[in-house]
Enzyme design. Structure first.
Site, PDB file in Angstrom:
ATOM      1  N   GLU A 115       0.838  -1.211   0.000  1.00  0.00           N
ATOM      2  CA  GLU A 115       0.000   0.000   0.000  1.00  0.00           C
ATOM      3  C   GLU A 115       0.872   1.260   0.000  1.00  0.00           C
ATOM      4  O   GLU A 115       0.427   2.328   0.420  1.00  0.00           O
ATOM      5  CB  GLU A 115      -0.926   0.028   1.235  1.00  0.00           C
ATOM      6  CG  GLU A 115      -1.759  -1.214   1.470  1.00  0.00           C
ATOM      7  CD  GLU A 115      -2.962  -1.361   0.530  1.00  0.00           C
ATOM      8  OE1 GLU A 115      -3.093  -0.543  -0.399  1.00  0.00           O
ATOM      9  OE2 GLU A 115      -3.736  -2.299   0.723  1.00  0.00           O
ATOM     10  N   HIS A 139      -2.924   1.700   8.853  1.00  0.00           N
ATOM     11  CA  HIS A 139      -4.001   0.861   8.314  1.00  0.00           C
ATOM     12  C   HIS A 139      -4.036  -0.451   9.092  1.00  0.00           C
ATOM     13  O   HIS A 139      -2.996  -1.101   9.269  1.00  0.00           O
ATOM     14  CB  HIS A 139      -3.744   0.601   6.820  1.00  0.00           C
ATOM     15  CG  HIS A 139      -4.516  -0.555   6.273  1.00  0.00           C
ATOM     16  ND1 HIS A 139      -5.897  -0.638   6.361  1.00  0.00           N
ATOM     17  CD2 HIS A 139      -4.110  -1.684   5.628  1.00  0.00           C
ATOM     18  CE1 HIS A 139      -6.297  -1.757   5.786  1.00  0.00           C
ATOM     19  NE2 HIS A 139      -5.240  -2.413   5.348  1.00  0.00           N
ATOM     20  N   HIS A 141      -6.810  -4.014  10.340  1.00  0.00           N
ATOM     21  CA  HIS A 141      -7.964  -4.845   9.969  1.00  0.00           C
ATOM     22  C   HIS A 141      -8.804  -5.176  11.207  1.00  0.00           C
ATOM     23  O   HIS A 141      -8.949  -6.354  11.542  1.00  0.00           O
ATOM     24  CB  HIS A 141      -7.486  -6.157   9.336  1.00  0.00           C
ATOM     25  CG  HIS A 141      -6.763  -6.027   8.037  1.00  0.00           C
ATOM     26  ND1 HIS A 141      -6.257  -7.115   7.339  1.00  0.00           N
ATOM     27  CD2 HIS A 141      -6.471  -4.947   7.280  1.00  0.00           C
ATOM     28  CE1 HIS A 141      -5.683  -6.709   6.220  1.00  0.00           C
ATOM     29  NE2 HIS A 141      -5.783  -5.385   6.167  1.00  0.00           N
ATOM     30  N   GLU A 169     -17.430   9.773  23.656  1.00  0.00           N
ATOM     31  CA  GLU A 169     -16.368  10.628  23.113  1.00  0.00           C
ATOM     32  C   GLU A 169     -15.962  10.285  21.689  1.00  0.00           C
ATOM     33  O   GLU A 169     -14.982  10.836  21.177  1.00  0.00           O
ATOM     34  CB  GLU A 169     -15.178  10.622  24.063  1.00  0.00           C
ATOM     35  CG  GLU A 169     -15.579  11.228  25.390  1.00  0.00           C
ATOM     36  CD  GLU A 169     -14.429  11.673  26.249  1.00  0.00           C
ATOM     37  OE1 GLU A 169     -13.291  11.637  25.776  1.00  0.00           O
ATOM     38  OE2 GLU A 169     -14.693  12.060  27.385  1.00  0.00           O
ATOM     39  N   HIS A 210     -12.617  -4.931   4.705  1.00  0.00           N
ATOM     40  CA  HIS A 210     -11.159  -4.928   4.720  1.00  0.00           C
ATOM     41  C   HIS A 210     -10.646  -4.311   6.028  1.00  0.00           C
ATOM     42  O   HIS A 210     -10.094  -5.029   6.861  1.00  0.00           O
ATOM     43  CB  HIS A 210     -10.644  -4.164   3.485  1.00  0.00           C
ATOM     44  CG  HIS A 210      -9.159  -4.191   3.313  1.00  0.00           C
ATOM     45  ND1 HIS A 210      -8.546  -3.933   2.107  1.00  0.00           N
ATOM     46  CD2 HIS A 210      -8.150  -4.422   4.191  1.00  0.00           C
ATOM     47  CE1 HIS A 210      -7.224  -4.022   2.245  1.00  0.00           C
ATOM     48  NE2 HIS A 210      -6.970  -4.311   3.515  1.00  0.00           N
TER      49      HIS A 210
HETATM   50  P1  13P Z   1       1.280  -5.496   3.106  1.00  0.00           P
HETATM   51  O1  13P Z   1       1.793  -6.714   3.858  1.00  0.00           O
HETATM   52  O2  13P Z   1       1.855  -5.418   1.723  1.00  0.00           O
HETATM   53  O3  13P Z   1       1.483  -4.254   3.923  1.00  0.00           O
HETATM   54  O4  13P Z   1      -0.291  -5.696   2.898  1.00  0.00           O
HETATM   55  C1  13P Z   1      -1.141  -5.854   3.998  1.00  0.00           C
HETATM   56  C2  13P Z   1      -2.446  -5.209   3.834  1.00  0.00           C
HETATM   57  O5  13P Z   1      -3.146  -5.061   4.810  1.00  0.00           O
HETATM   58  C3  13P Z   1      -2.894  -4.736   2.496  1.00  0.00           C
HETATM   59  O6  13P Z   1      -4.035  -3.963   2.608  1.00  0.00           O
HETATM   60 ZN    ZN Z   2      -5.181  -4.305   4.512  1.00  0.00          ZN
END
Ligand code: 13P
Ligand code: ZN
Length: 389
Positions: A115, A139, A141, A169, A210
């Site tokens: 990313e 980022h 998950h 909050e 995602h």
């Molecule tokens: P990477 O291991 O390349 O960072 O990918 C993980 C991911 O969450 C892609 O959205």
């Molecule tokens: Zn991801």
């Protein structure tokens, strides 16, 4: 000084490890980057082992010459604290903003996250939007957020209002709410661009089925947004799992009072969206209704993208130029009258930093221009350096 002895590297590793402890990083899920200060680069650059330049799939001129501590593609967050030289690296962006090179870490041939383009483009957008304060893109998950995208209509205002209704909050941590983009292939340019459009007016973007993509001035801020949105989503799912409608929730009046007291400037589009707190059967009806009433594909380029009404209520709007070689002008901030019509407590919209912009000369796919917010507002113009080849 060695990279791993610095405060920024220690704090970065701690954030990654905490994310792993919270269960947000299965396998290699998630990635993070930190835009280093010049003093931090100077502190560690004697230990750099520079490798050759590689092209970026876009241009990021306002990041020229900057260095980033970033996770390696495929690295498992559970291993970052144990093996940081393999799972992390430092990259430098070249003087034109069109190439990067590894300077440290990435042991045994590792590369930055898949990313990378999303991180760089969004660093550029958030750097401009915060006048240089924003330094972190994170980022993860979190399962609760992905689960919520399975049951919520693809409407960012309903999503935001529902999250705000869960936790006192939450509105303070994400006063601009969350944006919701269409599903995109992980690591794709589409995902990077859709996120960047959303990041013009918020620092928390949901990637359906995602995860969550956030920015922060500090590692603490980015982590705090991730945790708060995840927690609000968890409370929502727990309350839903009871199988009954909510008997109580944070009302619009409560939120308005909160907004006034803390000068949050919560936007009307989010405040007045109806949270999804019904009985499960009504929830299904509501989701179907929202989907049925959604504008036709021609007037709404992407499912889940903000409607023209929603865009009109945003503090500023953008549009991508068609594939012509016209120079890009910096947009005027919206007139104060237009801003105050949209916010509970009017907050001045800061004009964008006059970053050294290059003319857009791309074959970028044309995106429908955003609707004009008011008759007085300036022609919407695209302001950030996302030039595609
Ligand atoms: P990477 O291991 O390349 O960072 O990918 C993980 C991911 O969450 C892609 O959205
Ligand atoms: Zn991801």
């Amino acid at each position: 000084m060695k990279v791993l002895d610095t405060d920024f590297a220690r704090d970065f590793i701690r954030m990654c490890n905490d994310g792993w402890s919270f269960g947000w990083h299965e396998a290699n899920g998630g990635n993070a980057s930190y835009r280093m200060r010049q003093a931090e680069v100077n502190e560690v650059k004697s230990g750099f082992r520079i490798r050759s330049w590689e092209r970026i799939d876009t241009e990021v001129p306002t990041l020229a010459g900057e260095c980033f501590l970033i996770t390696a593609s495929g690295s498992h967050f559970r291993n970052i604290a144990h093996d940081p030289k393999r799972t992390l690296g430092i990259i430098e962006v070249d003087r034109t903003g069109t190439a990067w090179r590894p300077c440290w870490g990435f042991k045994d041939g590792g590369r930055p996250t898949s990313e990378l383009v999303a991180h760089l483009i969004n660093h550029e957008v958030r750097k401009a939007a915060t006048k240089g304060a924003s330094r972190v893109i994170y980022h993860a998950h979190p399962a609760n957020i992905a689960a919520m995208t399975c049951v919520m209509p693809a409407d960012p205002a309903v999503f935001t209002r529902t999250l705000w209704a869960q936790l006192a909050e939450c509105a303070m941590v994400i006063p601009h709410g969350v944006e919701l983009i269409p599903w995109e292939v992980p690591g794709s340019l589409g995902l990077a661009i859709e996120s960047a459009k959303a990041m013009e007016h918020t620092n928390a973007v949901i990637w359906p089925h995602h995860g969550l993509f956030v920015s922060g001035d500090t590692l603490d801020e980015a982590f705090g947004i991730m945790q708060t949105v995840d927690k609000a989503a968890e409370i929502y799912l727990k309350a839903r799992a009871c199988g009954t409608a909510n008997t109580s929730s944070i009302s619009n009046d409560d939120l308005s009072a909160f907004s006034r007291e803390y000068d949050l400037g919560l936007s009307r589009r989010n405040l007045h969206a109806e949270p999804l707190l019904d009985l499960p059967v009504r929830v299904i009806e509501r989701v179907e209704r929202v989907q049925e009433t959604a504008p036709a594909e021609t007037s709404k380029p992407q499912a889940g993208a903000p409607s023209s009404e929603v865009l009109a209520s945003m503090p500023w709007t953008f549009s991508f130029p068609a594939a012509s070689a016209q120079p890009v002008e910096l947009a005027e901030a919206m007139p104060a009258s237009a801003q105050s019509a949209d916010t509970v407590v009017a907050q001045p919209v800061q004009p964008m930093e006059a970053a050294p912009m290059q003319p857009v000369q791309s074959a970028r796919p044309a995106v429908q221009p955003a609707t004009q917010p008011t008759a007085q507002s300036a022609e919407p113009v695209y302001r950030f350096g996302m030039r595609l080849r």
